[in-house]
Scaffold this motif. Sequence first.
Motif, PDB file in Angstrom:
ATOM      1  N   LYS A 125       7.375   3.749   6.877  1.00 56.32           N
ATOM      2  CA  LYS A 125       8.758   3.943   6.446  1.00 56.32           C
ATOM      3  C   LYS A 125       8.865   3.327   5.059  1.00 56.32           C
ATOM      4  CE  LYS A 125      13.450   3.612   8.050  1.00 56.32           C
ATOM      5  NZ  LYS A 125      14.335   3.266   9.147  1.00 56.32           N
ATOM      6  N   VAL A 126       9.348   4.090   4.087  1.00 56.58           N
ATOM      7  CA  VAL A 126       9.312   3.625   2.701  1.00 56.58           C
ATOM      8  C   VAL A 126      10.666   3.226   2.136  1.00 56.58           C
ATOM      9  CG1 VAL A 126       7.194   4.838   2.071  1.00 56.58           C
ATOM     10  CG2 VAL A 126       9.379   6.012   1.846  1.00 56.58           C
ATOM     11  N   ASP A 127      11.773   3.543   2.835  1.00 51.37           N
ATOM     12  CA  ASP A 127      13.060   3.177   2.232  1.00 51.37           C
ATOM     13  C   ASP A 127      13.190   1.663   2.154  1.00 51.37           C
ATOM     14  OD1 ASP A 127      13.406   2.918   4.964  1.00 51.37           O
ATOM     15  OD2 ASP A 127      15.107   4.265   5.088  1.00 51.37           O
ATOM     16  N   GLY A 128      13.705   1.199   1.014  1.00 53.32           N
ATOM     17  CA  GLY A 128      13.860  -0.227   0.768  1.00 53.32           C
ATOM     18  C   GLY A 128      12.647  -0.886   0.132  1.00 53.32           C
ATOM     19  N   MET A 129      11.536  -0.156  -0.021  1.00 53.12           N
ATOM     20  CA  MET A 129      10.333  -0.750  -0.629  1.00 53.12           C
ATOM     21  C   MET A 129      10.518  -0.938  -2.135  1.00 53.12           C
ATOM     22  SD  MET A 129       6.927   0.989   0.913  1.00 53.12           S
ATOM     23  CE  MET A 129       6.335   0.651   2.548  1.00 53.12           C
ATOM     24  N   SER A 130       9.896  -1.981  -2.652  1.00 48.17           N
ATOM     25  CA  SER A 130       9.841  -2.216  -4.099  1.00 48.17           C
ATOM     26  C   SER A 130       8.681  -3.162  -4.373  1.00 48.17           C
ATOM     27  CB  SER A 130      11.150  -2.831  -4.597  1.00 48.17           C
ATOM     28  OG  SER A 130      11.345  -4.101  -4.009  1.00 48.17           O
TER      29      SER A 130
ATOM     30  N   ALA B  80     -18.099  -1.773   6.324  1.00 46.76           N
ATOM     31  CA  ALA B  80     -17.714  -2.415   7.577  1.00 46.76           C
ATOM     32  C   ALA B  80     -17.721  -3.933   7.430  1.00 46.76           C
ATOM     33  CB  ALA B  80     -18.669  -1.989   8.690  1.00 46.76           C
ATOM     34  N   LYS B  81     -16.890  -4.581   8.222  1.00 45.17           N
ATOM     35  CA  LYS B  81     -16.821  -6.043   8.320  1.00 45.17           C
ATOM     36  C   LYS B  81     -16.463  -6.735   7.013  1.00 45.17           C
ATOM     37  CE  LYS B  81     -19.216  -8.277  11.218  1.00 45.17           C
ATOM     38  NZ  LYS B  81     -20.274  -9.014  11.889  1.00 45.17           N
ATOM     39  N   GLU B  82     -15.833  -6.018   6.090  1.00 44.60           N
ATOM     40  CA  GLU B  82     -15.330  -6.625   4.858  1.00 44.60           C
ATOM     41  C   GLU B  82     -13.873  -6.204   4.702  1.00 44.60           C
ATOM     42  OE1 GLU B  82     -17.708  -5.881   1.383  1.00 44.60           O
ATOM     43  OE2 GLU B  82     -19.571  -6.235   2.480  1.00 44.60           O
ATOM     44  N   GLU B  83     -13.000  -7.180   4.486  1.00 41.43           N
ATOM     45  CA  GLU B  83     -11.573  -6.893   4.385  1.00 41.43           C
ATOM     46  C   GLU B  83     -11.281  -5.959   3.208  1.00 41.43           C
ATOM     47  OE1 GLU B  83      -9.059 -10.316   4.282  1.00 41.43           O
ATOM     48  OE2 GLU B  83      -9.789 -11.046   6.214  1.00 41.43           O
ATOM     49  N   PHE B  84     -10.273  -5.113   3.397  1.00 38.99           N
ATOM     50  CA  PHE B  84      -9.817  -4.249   2.317  1.00 38.99           C
ATOM     51  C   PHE B  84      -8.301  -4.306   2.252  1.00 38.99           C
ATOM     52  CE2 PHE B  84     -10.054  -1.570   6.082  1.00 38.99           C
ATOM     53  CZ  PHE B  84      -8.836  -0.886   6.056  1.00 38.99           C
ATOM     54  N   LYS B  85      -7.761  -3.898   1.105  1.00 35.65           N
ATOM     55  CA  LYS B  85      -6.312  -3.823   0.904  1.00 35.65           C
ATOM     56  C   LYS B  85      -5.942  -2.376   0.628  1.00 35.65           C
ATOM     57  CE  LYS B  85      -5.647  -8.256  -1.433  1.00 35.65           C
ATOM     58  NZ  LYS B  85      -5.213  -8.839  -2.708  1.00 35.65           N
ATOM     59  N   LEU B  86      -4.883  -1.932   1.239  1.00 35.07           N
ATOM     60  CA  LEU B  86      -4.290  -0.633   0.938  1.00 35.07           C
ATOM     61  C   LEU B  86      -2.855  -0.936   0.551  1.00 35.07           C
ATOM     62  CD1 LEU B  86      -4.504   2.453   0.900  1.00 35.07           C
ATOM     63  CD2 LEU B  86      -3.821   2.445   3.298  1.00 35.07           C
ATOM     64  N   GLU B  87      -2.507  -0.638  -0.708  1.00 32.47           N
ATOM     65  CA  GLU B  87      -1.188  -1.035  -1.180  1.00 32.47           C
ATOM     66  C   GLU B  87      -0.531   0.029  -2.043  1.00 32.47           C
ATOM     67  OE1 GLU B  87      -2.335  -4.718  -3.123  1.00 32.47           O
ATOM     68  OE2 GLU B  87      -2.541  -3.715  -5.057  1.00 32.47           O
ATOM     69  N   LEU B  88       0.791  -0.041  -2.075  1.00 41.27           N
ATOM     70  CA  LEU B  88       1.619   0.783  -2.948  1.00 41.27           C
ATOM     71  C   LEU B  88       2.282  -0.145  -3.947  1.00 41.27           C
ATOM     72  CD1 LEU B  88       3.743   3.326  -0.864  1.00 41.27           C
ATOM     73  CD2 LEU B  88       2.077   3.848  -2.615  1.00 41.27           C
ATOM     74  N   GLU B  89       2.191   0.186  -5.224  1.00 34.88           N
ATOM     75  CA  GLU B  89       2.878  -0.611  -6.240  1.00 34.88           C
ATOM     76  C   GLU B  89       3.894   0.256  -6.963  1.00 34.88           C
ATOM     77  OE1 GLU B  89       2.233  -3.535 -10.073  1.00 34.88           O
ATOM     78  OE2 GLU B  89       0.485  -2.562  -9.195  1.00 34.88           O
ATOM     79  N   PHE B  90       5.138  -0.220  -6.964  1.00 26.64           N
ATOM     80  CA  PHE B  90       6.234   0.482  -7.630  1.00 26.64           C
ATOM     81  C   PHE B  90       6.473  -0.124  -9.005  1.00 26.64           C
ATOM     82  CE2 PHE B  90       6.827   1.059  -3.131  1.00 26.64           C
ATOM     83  CZ  PHE B  90       7.182   2.384  -3.028  1.00 26.64           C
ATOM     84  N   PRO B  91       6.989   0.678  -9.939  1.00 22.03           N
ATOM     85  CA  PRO B  91       7.311   0.125 -11.255  1.00 22.03           C
ATOM     86  C   PRO B  91       8.310  -1.026 -11.127  1.00 22.03           C
ATOM     87  CG  PRO B  91       7.459   2.516 -11.289  1.00 22.03           C
ATOM     88  CD  PRO B  91       7.281   2.110  -9.857  1.00 22.03           C
ATOM     89  N   LYS B  92       8.270  -1.926 -12.067  1.00 22.44           N
ATOM     90  CA  LYS B  92       9.157  -3.092 -12.054  1.00 22.44           C
ATOM     91  C   LYS B  92      10.618  -2.651 -11.984  1.00 22.44           C
ATOM     92  CE  LYS B  92       9.899  -7.438 -14.374  1.00 22.44           C
ATOM     93  NZ  LYS B  92       9.417  -8.349 -15.394  1.00 22.44           N
TER      94      LYS B  92
ATOM     95  N   THR C 216      13.420   0.399  -6.641  1.00 21.56           N
ATOM     96  CA  THR C 216      13.501   0.270  -5.189  1.00 21.56           C
ATOM     97  C   THR C 216      13.754   1.652  -4.606  1.00 21.56           C
ATOM     98  OG1 THR C 216      14.433  -1.942  -5.375  1.00 21.56           O
ATOM     99  CG2 THR C 216      14.733  -0.829  -3.275  1.00 21.56           C
ATOM    100  N   VAL C 217      13.013   1.988  -3.537  1.00 20.47           N
ATOM    101  CA  VAL C 217      13.230   3.272  -2.866  1.00 20.47           C
ATOM    102  C   VAL C 217      14.584   3.201  -2.162  1.00 20.47           C
ATOM    103  CG1 VAL C 217      12.344   4.883  -1.147  1.00 20.47           C
ATOM    104  CG2 VAL C 217      10.752   3.591  -2.549  1.00 20.47           C
ATOM    105  N   PRO C 218      15.478   4.169  -2.392  1.00 23.98           N
ATOM    106  CA  PRO C 218      16.817   4.099  -1.797  1.00 23.98           C
ATOM    107  C   PRO C 218      16.781   4.207  -0.265  1.00 23.98           C
ATOM    108  CG  PRO C 218      16.472   6.214  -2.853  1.00 23.98           C
ATOM    109  CD  PRO C 218      15.278   5.379  -3.172  1.00 23.98           C
TER     110      PRO C 218
END
Length: 188
Positions: A43-48, A150-162, A165-167
């Motif tokens: 769910k993406v509303d409110g993300m920033s 395998a067996k190594e942590e990863f990050k999956l991320e979304l970065e929004f412009p400064k 905010t998603v309405p």
Amino acid sequence: MENRNPQLQRAIKVLGARQRQTNQVVGPQATKLVDKTYYLNVKVDGMSGINELVDANTKKVVGITNFDGNLLNSGRDVVIDAIRVQFTTRGQKIESADWQSRDTLPAELQNADLRLIQTNDMLIDLPLTDVQNFKNEDYRPIATTPLLRAKEEFKLELEFPKGVTVPILKEGAGMFLRLEFRVTEAKK
């Protein structure tokens, strides 16, 4: 139907190089390759700002995600050959989101970046507009065929412009994003 033979050949080369690099082979070891799609509905509303989409607390929930935490099980390296993003505002809950809708990404999401990072290596860094599907069959090929180890942590991320905010929709519907990673998984 698309011929995936070139992607499979690249995946085999990447996995073979990984095996030689780590000297994992003591004797002949059968490696089984499996076509798979890793997916995540959010769910993406409110993300920033920067949002981590997968972390150690992520649990497999059929229909929502098949990621189980932020590292792959032992002996399951994954080569990513394509990505697609679907977006919808149809559905009250993530479980009832209608992924067949042709909703266009709102500007706030179009300007966001999708990143996949493992051991400080940037495996994927693409704007969402570069991976959004415009037809059901559309996947954005990833020419570098990144290897998720395998067996190594990863990050999956979304970065929004400064400052973006998603309405939040007022009519009670949610804004949902579905990320799909088409992969070749090696099981040892």
